[in-house]
Scaffold this active site. Sequence first.
Site, PDB file in Angstrom:
ATOM      1  N   LYS A   1     -18.399 -57.765 -43.383  1.00 58.66           N
ATOM      2  CA  LYS A   1     -18.973 -56.970 -44.474  1.00 58.66           C
ATOM      3  C   LYS A   1     -20.208 -56.204 -44.009  1.00 58.66           C
ATOM      4  CE  LYS A   1     -20.111 -55.519 -48.621  1.00 58.66           C
ATOM      5  NZ  LYS A   1     -20.368 -56.362 -49.798  1.00 58.66           N
TER       6      LYS A   1
ATOM      7  N   THR B   1     -22.493 -61.254 -51.150  1.00 54.72           N
ATOM      8  CA  THR B   1     -22.835 -60.704 -49.836  1.00 54.72           C
ATOM      9  C   THR B   1     -24.161 -61.314 -49.427  1.00 54.72           C
ATOM     10  OG1 THR B   1     -21.661 -58.635 -50.230  1.00 54.72           O
ATOM     11  CG2 THR B   1     -23.365 -58.610 -48.543  1.00 54.72           C
TER      12      THR B   1
ATOM     13  N   LYS C   1     -29.999 -53.737 -49.383  1.00 51.94           N
ATOM     14  CA  LYS C   1     -29.832 -55.178 -49.159  1.00 51.94           C
ATOM     15  C   LYS C   1     -28.862 -55.442 -48.010  1.00 51.94           C
ATOM     16  CE  LYS C   1     -27.383 -59.127 -51.017  1.00 51.94           C
ATOM     17  NZ  LYS C   1     -26.442 -59.596 -52.056  1.00 51.94           N
TER      18      LYS C   1
END
Length: 312
Positions: free
Chosen positions: A173, A98, A248
């Site tokens: 995402k 990611t 994050k």
Amino acid sequence: MVNGKVIAFIGLGHMGGPMAASLVRAGHRVLGYDVVTRSLDAAAAAGVTPAASAAACAAEADVVVTMLPSGRHVLALYREEGLLDAARPGTLFIDCSTIDVADARLAHEAATAAGHRALDAPVSGGVVGAEAATLTFMAGGSPDEFTAAEPLLAAMGRKSVHCGGPGAGQAAKICNNMILGISMIAVSEAFVLGESLGLTHQALYDVASTASGQCWALTVNCPVPGPVPTSPANRDYRPGFAAPLMAKDLGLAANAVRSAGVRAELGLRAAELYQAFASGDGADQDFSGIVESIRERSANGPARREREGAGS
């Protein structure tokens, strides 16, 4: 299912290790590398063949899968550490990390400029999904690359969605996790408010889980002990999806929000709240543990004084 491919898997941590093991179970030869020796040893116990370096993996592979902490790591591996040069022409590179959308597009450009094919394919489902091979993959790249990767993604997960061109998987995402982060904060705030008003956790759950407040953060990952026995709240917030990872992901979403000029006030505030939580008490907790932070920051406490009674 197409069996018998040689797959290089680089990054064998909490997510990558189980994912590589799933590929082994599907009948592929998996060459693995990780800078952490214990991760490499654990993968070897699951049938992955250890390699001396990432480049050594890629040199023999039909497909290279990466699962790394950040875009900086992916780009360094591709550009500076010889991964692209080591691979045979036309190798399919699947990055499941990611990372920032811009970094994903740079990685795609670097791979194609070196004569390879590329797909960004970040995942949702956490460590539990990696271990059970029930992940969801969000893929960005050409339809041909997605078709080529799909049998491998199916071995590691339950669902794969082609979201568009390079970087689209990463975009999907971070948008998904922005929804999740905001909704977890909302559910947590509602439980703390309910406590202050004398509601039991179970009563609020029984109403909201079958009414318009229903969402994944409530019915699967409920942030208070009791209503959902399998949620991390019932095991002292040991991570399923760790708070630093949510921080994050929300940070990546915030970068994209600012870059795109989108007025996403809740997304930006959620990023701030999770960054503060992950930098403090939440460093080793599940992201649902933010309910404790909200409770502690709330005014004098009926919420704090009645916490035990409300949870009964």
